[in-house]
Motif scaffolding. Structure first.
Motif, PDB file in Angstrom:
ATOM      1  N   ARG A   1     -20.080  55.594 -24.586  1.00 28.86           N
ATOM      2  CA  ARG A   1     -19.541  56.109 -24.222  1.00 28.86           C
ATOM      3  C   ARG A   1     -20.030  54.861 -22.591  1.00 28.86           C
ATOM      4  O   ARG A   1     -20.917  53.970 -22.932  1.00 28.86           O
ATOM      5  N   ASN A   2     -19.672  55.367 -22.047  1.00 30.17           N
ATOM      6  CA  ASN A   2     -20.025  53.977 -20.655  1.00 30.17           C
ATOM      7  C   ASN A   2     -21.356  54.581 -19.604  1.00 30.17           C
ATOM      8  O   ASN A   2     -21.967  54.731 -18.461  1.00 30.17           O
ATOM      9  N   ARG A   3     -22.832  54.622 -20.452  1.00 33.07           N
ATOM     10  CA  ARG A   3     -23.789  55.063 -20.414  1.00 33.07           C
ATOM     11  C   ARG A   3     -24.888  54.634 -19.498  1.00 33.07           C
ATOM     12  O   ARG A   3     -25.113  55.174 -18.686  1.00 33.07           O
ATOM     13  N   ASP A   4     -24.562  53.278 -19.523  1.00 31.55           N
ATOM     14  CA  ASP A   4     -25.086  52.878 -18.326  1.00 31.55           C
ATOM     15  C   ASP A   4     -23.995  52.278 -16.820  1.00 31.55           C
ATOM     16  O   ASP A   4     -24.671  51.656 -15.433  1.00 31.55           O
ATOM     17  N   ASN A   5     -23.482  53.751 -16.343  1.00 30.58           N
ATOM     18  CA  ASN A   5     -22.046  53.107 -15.808  1.00 30.58           C
ATOM     19  C   ASN A   5     -21.697  51.869 -14.889  1.00 30.58           C
ATOM     20  O   ASN A   5     -21.972  51.525 -14.554  1.00 30.58           O
ATOM     21  N   LEU A   6     -21.785  51.279 -16.328  1.00 31.41           N
ATOM     22  CA  LEU A   6     -21.389  49.732 -16.197  1.00 31.41           C
ATOM     23  C   LEU A   6     -19.907  49.144 -15.286  1.00 31.41           C
ATOM     24  O   LEU A   6     -19.326  49.074 -14.491  1.00 31.41           O
ATOM     25  N   LEU A   7     -19.249  50.234 -15.908  1.00 32.10           N
ATOM     26  CA  LEU A   7     -17.557  50.604 -15.417  1.00 32.10           C
ATOM     27  C   LEU A   7     -17.435  51.359 -15.201  1.00 32.10           C
ATOM     28  O   LEU A   7     -18.090  52.248 -14.838  1.00 32.10           O
ATOM     29  N   THR A   8     -15.919  51.186 -13.946  1.00 29.57           N
ATOM     30  CA  THR A   8     -16.425  51.560 -12.538  1.00 29.57           C
ATOM     31  C   THR A   8     -15.189  52.212 -12.567  1.00 29.57           C
ATOM     32  O   THR A   8     -14.062  52.318 -13.214  1.00 29.57           O
ATOM     33  N   LYS A   9     -14.719  53.538 -11.581  1.00 28.47           N
ATOM     34  CA  LYS A   9     -13.338  54.165 -10.919  1.00 28.47           C
ATOM     35  C   LYS A   9     -12.057  53.257 -11.522  1.00 28.47           C
ATOM     36  O   LYS A   9     -11.231  53.709 -12.369  1.00 28.47           O
ATOM     37  N   ASP A  10     -12.269  51.798 -11.161  1.00 32.45           N
ATOM     38  CA  ASP A  10     -10.860  50.751 -11.340  1.00 32.45           C
ATOM     39  C   ASP A  10     -10.640  50.877 -12.771  1.00 32.45           C
ATOM     40  O   ASP A  10      -9.439  50.077 -13.363  1.00 32.45           O
ATOM     41  N   ALA A  11     -11.808  50.963 -13.584  1.00 32.38           N
ATOM     42  CA  ALA A  11     -11.487  50.533 -15.427  1.00 32.38           C
ATOM     43  C   ALA A  11     -10.667  51.653 -15.721  1.00 32.38           C
ATOM     44  O   ALA A  11     -10.259  51.863 -16.907  1.00 32.38           O
ATOM     45  N   ILE A  12     -10.535  53.264 -14.994  1.00 33.67           N
ATOM     46  CA  ILE A  12     -10.213  54.525 -15.652  1.00 33.67           C
ATOM     47  C   ILE A  12      -8.705  54.350 -16.190  1.00 33.67           C
ATOM     48  O   ILE A  12      -8.045  53.832 -14.978  1.00 33.67           O
ATOM     49  N   VAL A  13      -7.964  54.414 -17.131  1.00 35.25           N
ATOM     50  CA  VAL A  13      -6.619  54.355 -16.797  1.00 35.25           C
ATOM     51  C   VAL A  13      -6.705  55.685 -17.714  1.00 35.25           C
ATOM     52  O   VAL A  13      -7.108  56.562 -18.607  1.00 35.25           O
ATOM     53  N   GLY A  14      -4.982  55.685 -18.134  1.00 32.67           N
ATOM     54  CA  GLY A  14      -4.371  57.063 -19.100  1.00 32.67           C
ATOM     55  C   GLY A  14      -3.777  56.459 -19.843  1.00 32.67           C
ATOM     56  O   GLY A  14      -3.782  55.617 -19.853  1.00 32.67           O
ATOM     57  N   ILE A  15      -3.458  57.584 -20.920  1.00 28.08           N
ATOM     58  CA  ILE A  15      -2.649  56.812 -21.935  1.00 28.08           C
ATOM     59  C   ILE A  15      -1.416  57.558 -21.410  1.00 28.08           C
ATOM     60  O   ILE A  15      -1.271  59.083 -22.161  1.00 28.08           O
ATOM     61  N   SER A  16      -0.849  57.130 -21.691  1.00 27.65           N
ATOM     62  CA  SER A  16       0.574  57.627 -21.887  1.00 27.65           C
ATOM     63  C   SER A  16       1.459  57.702 -23.086  1.00 27.65           C
ATOM     64  O   SER A  16       1.417  57.143 -24.409  1.00 27.65           O
ATOM     65  N   THR A  17       2.873  59.267 -23.180  1.00 25.37           N
ATOM     66  CA  THR A  17       3.640  58.338 -24.924  1.00 25.37           C
ATOM     67  C   THR A  17       4.806  57.877 -24.619  1.00 25.37           C
ATOM     68  O   THR A  17       5.081  57.668 -26.453  1.00 25.37           O
ATOM     69  N   GLN A  18       4.425  56.865 -23.653  1.00 25.84           N
ATOM     70  CA  GLN A  18       5.253  56.262 -23.988  1.00 25.84           C
ATOM     71  C   GLN A  18       4.530  54.475 -24.349  1.00 25.84           C
ATOM     72  O   GLN A  18       5.034  53.731 -24.764  1.00 25.84           O
ATOM     73  N   LYS A  19       3.359  55.128 -25.038  1.00 21.34           N
ATOM     74  CA  LYS A  19       2.786  54.566 -25.732  1.00 21.34           C
ATOM     75  C   LYS A  19       1.931  53.042 -25.146  1.00 21.34           C
ATOM     76  O   LYS A  19       1.432  51.322 -24.811  1.00 21.34           O
ATOM     77  N   GLU A  20       1.122  54.048 -23.835  1.00 20.40           N
ATOM     78  CA  GLU A  20       1.393  52.117 -22.517  1.00 20.40           C
ATOM     79  C   GLU A  20      -0.364  53.276 -21.920  1.00 20.40           C
ATOM     80  O   GLU A  20      -0.247  54.186 -22.367  1.00 20.40           O
ATOM     81  N   PHE A  21      -0.979  52.065 -21.486  1.00 23.00           N
ATOM     82  CA  PHE A  21      -2.180  52.555 -20.724  1.00 23.00           C
ATOM     83  C   PHE A  21      -0.834  52.508 -19.306  1.00 23.00           C
ATOM     84  O   PHE A  21      -0.748  51.682 -18.778  1.00 23.00           O
ATOM     85  N   ILE A  22      -1.861  53.178 -18.940  1.00 21.09           N
ATOM     86  CA  ILE A  22      -0.769  53.427 -17.172  1.00 21.09           C
ATOM     87  C   ILE A  22      -1.805  54.165 -16.212  1.00 21.09           C
ATOM     88  O   ILE A  22      -2.677  54.058 -16.415  1.00 21.09           O
ATOM     89  N   PRO A  23      -1.764  53.777 -15.268  1.00 23.25           N
ATOM     90  CA  PRO A  23      -2.780  53.927 -13.991  1.00 23.25           C
ATOM     91  C   PRO A  23      -3.478  56.064 -14.424  1.00 23.25           C
ATOM     92  O   PRO A  23      -2.085  56.383 -14.400  1.00 23.25           O
ATOM     93  N   THR A  24      -4.320  56.218 -14.355  1.00 23.57           N
ATOM     94  CA  THR A  24      -4.736  57.772 -14.676  1.00 23.57           C
ATOM     95  C   THR A  24      -4.137  58.390 -12.789  1.00 23.57           C
ATOM     96  O   THR A  24      -4.128  58.104 -11.458  1.00 23.57           O
ATOM     97  N   LYS A  25      -3.672  59.572 -13.556  1.00 24.72           N
ATOM     98  CA  LYS A  25      -3.254  60.551 -12.738  1.00 24.72           C
ATOM     99  C   LYS A  25      -4.164  61.910 -12.188  1.00 24.72           C
ATOM    100  O   LYS A  25      -4.423  62.618 -11.369  1.00 24.72           O
ATOM    101  N   ALA A  26      -5.788  61.945 -12.848  1.00 24.07           N
ATOM    102  CA  ALA A  26      -6.811  62.170 -12.918  1.00 24.07           C
ATOM    103  C   ALA A  26      -7.897  62.487 -11.555  1.00 24.07           C
ATOM    104  O   ALA A  26      -7.224  61.035 -10.529  1.00 24.07           O
ATOM    105  N   ASP A  27      -7.856  63.335 -10.868  1.00 26.23           N
ATOM    106  CA  ASP A  27      -8.811  63.114  -9.525  1.00 26.23           C
ATOM    107  C   ASP A  27     -10.164  62.744  -9.908  1.00 26.23           C
ATOM    108  O   ASP A  27     -10.346  63.385 -10.640  1.00 26.23           O
ATOM    109  N   LEU A  28     -10.408  61.641 -10.001  1.00 26.56           N
ATOM    110  CA  LEU A  28     -11.671  61.512  -9.912  1.00 26.56           C
ATOM    111  C   LEU A  28     -12.908  61.694  -8.749  1.00 26.56           C
ATOM    112  O   LEU A  28     -14.115  60.744  -9.165  1.00 26.56           O
ATOM    113  N   GLU A  29     -12.520  62.169  -8.276  1.00 28.92           N
ATOM    114  CA  GLU A  29     -13.573  62.176  -6.429  1.00 28.92           C
ATOM    115  C   GLU A  29     -14.775  63.126  -7.443  1.00 28.92           C
ATOM    116  O   GLU A  29     -14.414  64.398  -7.891  1.00 28.92           O
TER     117      GLU A  29
END
Lengths: 532, 372
Positions: B16-44
């Motif tokens: 887990r991102n326990r210590d908050n080392l990774l930020t919003k920029d590292a977040i990705v979505g997972i596509s059915t095309q089997k690729e990581f994609i920019p996330t569609k989620a609202d991260l506010e």
């Protein structure tokens, strides 16, 4: 100037559509449903009454003692109707200021003079509906057009009821897991269970669709309706009333208890054993009993107690306890989650399989239910899996065997339901040939002639309790994919051929790449940025 | 070679991102095309502590397979960076690296038959899931590592070629746009009115049946509305190298036009305008590039007026000002554009081929393993 009148063929659906238009924006979906169905009830009850009255007159002459004798009507499944409750009276007074009161009174009257209808008709509905005089008149005018002579349909009542039940079910947004069972699913259940004669029971009968369909089945197979008796129970008062109306108007004798009640906490048919069960219990019902309630109920004896958080297995055990121990058969629908649920539900499932109560697991196509797109399972529970003759068919001994069928991909028949202007729902249905095919596989699997059935990958499989790949080995999971073979079609790939094709394509692409490269070199040079 | 459970070769990774080392920029979505994609989620205002880390060379998948077009969301982290995914995802890696290559497994997952398998084995009530246990329960046939490597190499070479293609593409488009902008700064713009000529030639009774619509992608396309092909007499003819455009812009939101770059006559609805350019001064391809810029769409919308329909008419078009360089320069820049279009198509082909290739490579590797 005289207005030009257009003569247009009026269809039953357009009349029914107009009924809904008349009530648009007035009451809740449920209240409107009850208002339309209540009036339809008055119309058909009135029509049947007038018809019977004419018969009596013909037979016995214009003698009030006969014409007003209630038993003369009830004996042939016709309700006696007072003058002010007759449809003709309502039509005549459609424009009256107190038409709402007249209708409400008519409903109360009919109920009072016909004991089988006790509690069935909506009371004080029109007075509290909030519909204007004009809307009610429009509604009456439309319903008045639904005429036997006009539509020449043997099952006109059935069709009208079916239409409203279906439309209002489809328009609903209920998410509490209570779903109106689509007609094609009920038909499939009846074709598999074959309720020819005996007692048919539905422990959560809703508006009575299962009963209506079983009797249709009996009629279609030239059976005798008198040999089938119907018992049911329903927990919601409105739905219970709808069911009573639905059955009464079609002249189906029934026993739904004298009120609505929860099947679990107040079983109205205690100690009764039945030959057939057809049911579509609410899926994944929560809080069906209190934490300390029903902990030593006889219905669950010998099994783990079904969890408070989900009634699926409580329904199964309830039905099991109701089945005739020598020959009872049940077909019921459950959410697919029940197939491999763990914890107490696993314990119960294990016991059911060890006791050899389950005969078939048929997973239906997705998106058949009006308010959800999930796929559900039809479970067949059979108390007698021994060799015998049923309806003229020789059955083999299927002890400790279960048939699995996976119909999730059977989604090619789509039906469109128009709910409102510009609002449609597309739902998957099973057509008659598909139902016949499913029944054939089931019957062939049961047949003494074992040459008739064989397993089909990704469709059906006969599974035994014991052995490698058996129910025990798979830890009593009922998920069909644990047993039915999956074919990876990539095995059929002709590698040589495919690679030759890709090679040819790559040649072309490379050629195009080179051409485009040359073109780019020239072009960059042309704008003064030569690429070396 | 015999079938083995995939579970023997993979293991769960739950960091887990326990210590908050990774930020919003590292977040990705997972596509059915089997690729990581920019996330569609609202991260506010979302707390990232519970998010799961996908280290390099790890796989991530979403067990819920319902309502995803009968496909499974799964991806493989080919980068050298940690990625962050929602906690509902399952992360795993290869535990027996001497038996199974990550890339090989990735190709295995990319096959449409795998999606079908995952859906076939998905169960549940409201949501249908293909769980970690189901993943481990996959029967997989494994060729030796060198054979796996050979087929992985083919895939990776094709992938590298396609990716280098894709990288160059956007640059080419940029060259075209930037060049026009540069011209606008360097030379005075001229009204195009005197370089273009309006045409209104009707098809007539015995005209062509080659009827087309004009798409918002600025191309001719098969008409979407019902067209009676036997009643095209009143339709307007677009000769080769002529341009047709739609005058309304309120539905389209763009300046919808198309250049007839075929050698056949095309007919379009008579509500559209048709014109040609004086090719000694203005190349239709060059003009097209000018029209293809998003800024020109904005221009056309800005100059559209009307009550029920907002239109950008012929009279508005002739007012448009554009830099008109020497015809040779126009040719060169238009060629870059043509090359861009051609390469875009090649890129699509390469991508389609890659998709096509996965099942073939798996099959090839298994056949080769059998021969050994």
């Amino acid at each position: 100037m005289a207005k030009a009148t257009k003569t247009k063929e009026v269809t039953l659906e357009s009349i029914l559509w107009n009924c809904r238009v008349a009530l648009r924006g007035i009451g809740s979906t449920e209240k409107n449903r009850d208002a339309v169905i209540g009036l339809v009830f008055l119309k058909f009850a009135g029509d049947k009454f007038e018809k019977r009255r004419a018969e009596i007159k013909e037979q016995y002459g214009d003698v009030p003692a006969f014409l007003e004798k209630v038993s003369f009507y009830n004996a042939v499944n016709v309700f006696y109707v007072n003058e002010t409750a007759r449809w003709s009276f309502i039509v005549k007074n459609a424009s009256a200021n107190d038409i709402a009161v007249i209708i409400d009174k008519a409903m109360a009257d009919i109920e009072e003079s016909n004991t089988p209808l006790k509690g069935a008709l909506p009371q004080n509905l029109f007075a509290t509906l909030g519909a204007s005089k004009a809307s009610i008149k429009a509604l009456i005018d439309e319903i008045n057009k639904i005429d036997e002579h006009r539509f020449h349909d043997d099952d006109l009542i059935g069709r009208v009821y079916e239409y409203f039940l279906q439309i209002y079910a489809a328009a609903g947004t209920k998410e509490d897991g209570e779903f109106y069972t689509p007609a094609s699913v009920v038909k499939l259940m009846a074709e598999i269970i074959e309720p020819y004669s005996g007692v048919v029971y539905d422990p959560c009968c809703g508006s009575g669709g299962m009963f209506v369909q079983s009797l249709k089945f009996v009629d279609q197979h030239n059976g005798n309706r008198q040999k089938v008796s119907i018992i049911g129970q329903e927990s919601k008062q409105d739905t219970w009333r709808l069911c009573k109306m639905n059955l009464a108007i079609r002249g189906i004798a029934h026993n739904l208890g004298d009120k609505n009640a929860s099947t679990f906490t107040e079983d109205l048919h205690q100690d009764k054993k039945v030959d057939y069960i057809m049911a579509n219990p609410p899926f994944n019902l929560k809080g069906w009993r209190g934490e300390d309630q029903l902990t030593d109920d006889p219905r669950f004896k010998g099994f783990a107690n079904p969890p408070v958080a989900n009634a699926n297995y409580a329904w199964i055990l309830h039905m099991l306890s109701k089945l005739d121990v020598t020959n009872g058969i049940a077909g019921f629908l459950l959410a697919n989650g029940a197939l491999n649920a763990d914890g107490t539900e696993y314990e119960i499932r294990k016991e059911l399989l060890e006791r050899d109560k389950i005969e078939a697991i048929i997973v239906l196509p997705r998106d058949m239910f009006y308010t959800t797109d999930i796929s559900v399972t039809l479970w067949i529970m059979n108390m007698n899996k021994k060799a015998r003759t049923v309806n003229g068919r020789q059955l083999r001994d299927r002890t400790n065997e279960v048939l699995f069928m996976d119909l999730r991909q059977w989604s090619n028949n789509i039906e469109e339901i128009v709910i409102d202007k510009g609002k449609k729902k597309k739902k998957t249905v099973l057509d008659d040939s598909q139902i016949a095919e499913i029944k054939k596989v089931y019957n062939n699997w049961q047949a003494a002639d074992t040459s008739l059935y064989s397993d089909v990958p990704e469709f059906c499989k006969s599974v035994t309790l014991e052995g490698e790949g058996g129910l025990r080995a798979k830890n009593y999971s009922l998920a069909p994919s644990k047993y039915i073979e999956f074919i990876d079609h990539d095995i059929d790939i002709d590698y040589e051929k495919e690679m030759t094709r890709i090679q040819a394509e790559m040649r072309e692409v490379m050629k195009a790449e080179k051409k485009s490269q040359t073109m780019l070199e020239e072009a960059f040079k042309g704008i003064g940025y030569e690429i070396e | 070679m015999k079938l083995n459970k995939l579970g023997n070769y993979i293991e769960l990774v739950d960091i887990r991102n326990r210590d908050n080392l990774l930020t919003k920029d590292a977040i990705v979505g997972i596509s059915t095309q089997k690729e990581f994609i920019p996330t569609k989620a609202d991260l506010e205002g979302v707390n990232l502590v519970s998010y799961k880390i996908v280290p390099p060379h790890c796989f991530a998948f979403v067990a819920d397979t319902s309502r995803r077009g009968d496909k499974m969301s799964l991806a493989y982290n080919k980068t050298n960076n940690d990625l962050l995914v929602s906690s509902i995802s399952t992360i795993f890696k290869i535990s027996s690296t001497e038996k199974l290559l990550s890339d090989y497994l990735y190709i295995y997952f990319k096959r449409p038959e795998f999606d079908r398998y995952a859906r076939f084995n998905s169960w549940g009530s409201a949501r249908e899931t293909f769980s970690w246990d189901d993943m481990c329960d996959i029967d997989i046939d494994l060729p030796s590592l060198p054979i796996q490597q050979k087929y992985v190499d083919i895939y990776n070479a094709m992938l590298a070629n396609q990716q280098s293609y894709e990288r160059g593409l956007e640059d080419l488009k940029l060259v075209c746009d930037a060049y026009i902008e540069d011209l606008r700064r360097k030379m005075p713009c001229k009204r195009i009115g005197k370089y273009i000529e309006r045409y209104d030639v009707r098809n007539g009774e015995k005209g062509t049946r080659n009827v087309m619509g004009i798409s918002i992608n600025k191309e001719f396309r098969i008409p979407t509305s019902k067209v009676n092909r036997n009643a095209l007499a009143n339709y307007k003819v677009v000769k080769p190298r002529q341009i047709a455009f739609v005058q309304t812009t309120h539905n389209e939101k763009v300046f919808a036009y198309a250049l007839n770059n075929t050698s056949e006559d095309i007919v379009v609805s008579s509500v559209n305008e048709v014109f040609s350019t004086d090719e000694t001064q203005l190349l239709p391809e060059y003009l097209s590039m000018f029209f293809n810029r998003t800024e020109f769409d904005r221009y056309a919308r800005y100059h559209s007026w009307g009550s029920a329909r907002e239109t950008f008419t012929w009279n508005d078009l002739i007012e448009v000002e554009i830099p008109i360089p020497d015809i040779k320069v126009q040719h060169a820049i238009a060629d870059i554009y043509t090359a861009y279009i051609a390469r875009k198509k090649i890129n699509e082909k390469l991508k389609a081929q890659l998709k096509d290739l996965c099942p073939v490579l798996i099959k090839g590797s298994l056949e080769e393993a059998k021969k050994v």
